[in-house]
Design a protein around this motif. Structure first.
Motif, PDB file in Angstrom:
ATOM      1  N   ILE A  35     -48.958 -22.837  55.372  1.00 40.53           N
ATOM      2  CA  ILE A  35     -48.580 -21.792  56.321  1.00 40.53           C
ATOM      3  C   ILE A  35     -47.101 -21.959  56.650  1.00 40.53           C
ATOM      4  CG2 ILE A  35     -49.071 -20.693  58.528  1.00 40.53           C
ATOM      5  CD1 ILE A  35     -51.457 -20.844  56.575  1.00 40.53           C
ATOM      6  N   ASP A  85     -44.501 -20.448  59.229  1.00 38.22           N
ATOM      7  CA  ASP A  85     -44.415 -19.639  60.444  1.00 38.22           C
ATOM      8  C   ASP A  85     -42.948 -19.387  60.805  1.00 38.22           C
ATOM      9  OD1 ASP A  85     -44.548 -18.501  62.950  1.00 38.22           O
ATOM     10  OD2 ASP A  85     -46.168 -19.797  63.645  1.00 38.22           O
ATOM     11  N   PHE A 105     -49.224 -18.698  52.961  1.00 37.78           N
ATOM     12  CA  PHE A 105     -49.110 -17.575  53.889  1.00 37.78           C
ATOM     13  C   PHE A 105     -47.782 -17.637  54.637  1.00 37.78           C
ATOM     14  CE2 PHE A 105     -53.605 -18.429  53.342  1.00 37.78           C
ATOM     15  CZ  PHE A 105     -54.148 -17.163  53.155  1.00 37.78           C
ATOM     16  N   VAL A 164     -46.196 -16.111  57.905  1.00 37.88           N
ATOM     17  CA  VAL A 164     -46.640 -15.398  59.103  1.00 37.88           C
ATOM     18  C   VAL A 164     -45.485 -15.171  60.074  1.00 37.88           C
ATOM     19  CG1 VAL A 164     -48.945 -16.396  58.862  1.00 37.88           C
ATOM     20  CG2 VAL A 164     -47.291 -17.478  60.382  1.00 37.88           C
ATOM     21  N   LEU A 221     -53.780 -14.369  60.924  1.00 40.14           N
ATOM     22  CA  LEU A 221     -54.172 -15.473  60.053  1.00 40.14           C
ATOM     23  C   LEU A 221     -55.665 -15.769  60.140  1.00 40.14           C
ATOM     24  CD1 LEU A 221     -53.014 -17.530  58.048  1.00 40.14           C
ATOM     25  CD2 LEU A 221     -52.704 -19.115  59.963  1.00 40.14           C
ATOM     26  N   TYR A 255     -53.022 -18.212  66.333  1.00 42.95           N
ATOM     27  CA  TYR A 255     -53.206 -17.548  65.043  1.00 42.95           C
ATOM     28  C   TYR A 255     -54.502 -16.741  65.006  1.00 42.95           C
ATOM     29  CZ  TYR A 255     -49.425 -20.641  63.627  1.00 42.95           C
ATOM     30  OH  TYR A 255     -48.218 -21.297  63.545  1.00 42.95           O
TER      31      TYR A 255
END
Length: 376
Positions: free
Chosen positions: A273, A275, A311, A313, A347, A359
């Motif tokens: 992830i 962020d 991911f 985000v 997420l 998330y």
């Protein structure tokens, strides 16, 4: 226990670029009604192409020249399952699940058979025998083959390329000692809040009871010079975080064989992830760029087959066009492996309720429920 791992924190594991430091702008906390992100679960043969695409996303700019570059890389590295030549071994060599640490028999012409018969020479040359917490040895055939299979899958069953990558990895691990890095103490002022490793249950579509998710919190960087100025110090922290996430996969306790290349997903991989909440996308600091490039080079070469999906985000909605543009120049298999989400609470739709509340999940904040590097 068959857990998944990857590649990572302030410098994306798996190979995404870092962006400029924090800004005062915050993204909305409520997600729109429609989620247009794609889902997928590809594996090792597309990792390099994912890295190329991820770099474009993190730079958040895609000129015609960059599109051409990505397209060229895609063509040069088009070794995914849709274009790779079919395996030369027989259908009876397909890996079947076992109830214990016993690898199914493989024929003499199977890539794994050939690799297994020659790995000892590589260990001798490197004067080192450990990868991901497993010591490569004929006295431990199942777990040795587990590691060899990862390198084979990463190289589309090309035994010679797999041998070369394993040799380089063994030499690097001997010199760098990533296991030690995973347990070292780092500066809280430089790396506090930047990276966490979390075990998540109930990931949609996953056959694992628990999966390993690594969070890279770019907005936590307070002083870019302090964090990235010492490149070797930063890399040691970043590799330590990566190694910690890989060790969480607990490969020494694995009992299920990894399928042959193109015959099914590797269950021993993790999620990454990245962020970007409160991060500016206007420009990139030279020190950050250097750290990004070195991280991509290191993790991409020495941690094959450790990433399931990545991911991005809290990426500003206005920059969503970049993801669409990248999808136009990369293969479908590559596009499925990374997803851009404009809102953090989206997420939960990808990884389930086991992620923190910020998330969209049910767990408390990362500092409370996840594991980071030892800081002082």
């Amino acid at each position: 226990m068959a857990n998944k791992l990857e590649e990572s924190n302030i410098a994306p594991v798996g190979n995404a670029g870092l962006v400029e430091g924090s800004s005062s702008e915050k993204q909305p906390e409520v997600a729109p009604a429609t989620n247009t992100s794609e889902k997928g679960n590809d594996f090792g043969e597309t990792d390099k192409k994912v890295d190329d695409a991820a770099a474009a996303v993190s730079d958040l700019s895609l000129t015609d020249k960059e599109k051409a570059t990505l397209a060229n890389k895609e063509e040069e590295n088009a070794t995914g399952s849709t274009s790779a030549a079919p395996p030369t071994y027989t259908a009876t060599d397909a890996v079947q699940p076992t109830t214990g640490p016993v690898w199914p028999e493989t024929s003499s012409d199977h890539p794994l058979t050939k690799f297994y018969s020659s790995f000892e020479a590589l260990v001798t040359e490197a004067e080192y025998d450990e990868v991901y917490g497993i010591k490569l040895s004929t006295s431990s055939p199942f777990h040795t083959k587990l590691i060899l299979q990862k390198f084979l899958r990463a190289n589309q069953n090309d035994v010679e390329k797999a041998k070369q990558q394993l040799l380089e990895t063994l030499k690097w691990r001997k010199e760098f000692n990533p296991v030690k890095a995973a347990n070292e103490t780092f500066s809280k002022g430089r790396f506090g809040g930047l990276g966490y490793v979390l075990e998540v249950e109930g990931v949609p579509g996953s056959e694992n009871k628990k999966d390993i998710v690594t969070f890279n919190i770019y907005g936590a960087v307070k002083d870019k010079k302090a964090t990235f100025g010492d490149l070797e110090g930063f890399l040691r922290w970043r590799v330590g975080l990566m190694e910690k996430s890989v060790l969480k996969l607990n490969l020494p306790a694995a009992t299920t064989p990894i399928p042959n290349f193109s015959e099914g997903p590797d269950p021993y991989q993790g999620y990454q992830i990245h962020d970007y909440l409160q991060v500016s996308f206007l420009r990139q600091d030279p020190a950050v760029k250097a750290a990004t490039q070195k991280t991509i080079e290191t993790l991409g070469r020495y941690y094959p087959e450790t990433l399931s999906r990545k991911f991005f985000v809290n990426v500003p909605v206005i920059m969503g066009w970049v993801y669409t543009a990248v999808k136009l120049v990369v293969a479908k298999e590559t596009a499925k492996k990374f997803t851009v989400l404009s809102y953090g609470n989206e997420l939960v739709g990808e990884l389930g309720k086991g992620v923190p509340k910020v998330y969209g999940g049910e767990k408390e904040d990362l500092e409370s429920v996840a594991e980071g590097m030892t800081l002082a």
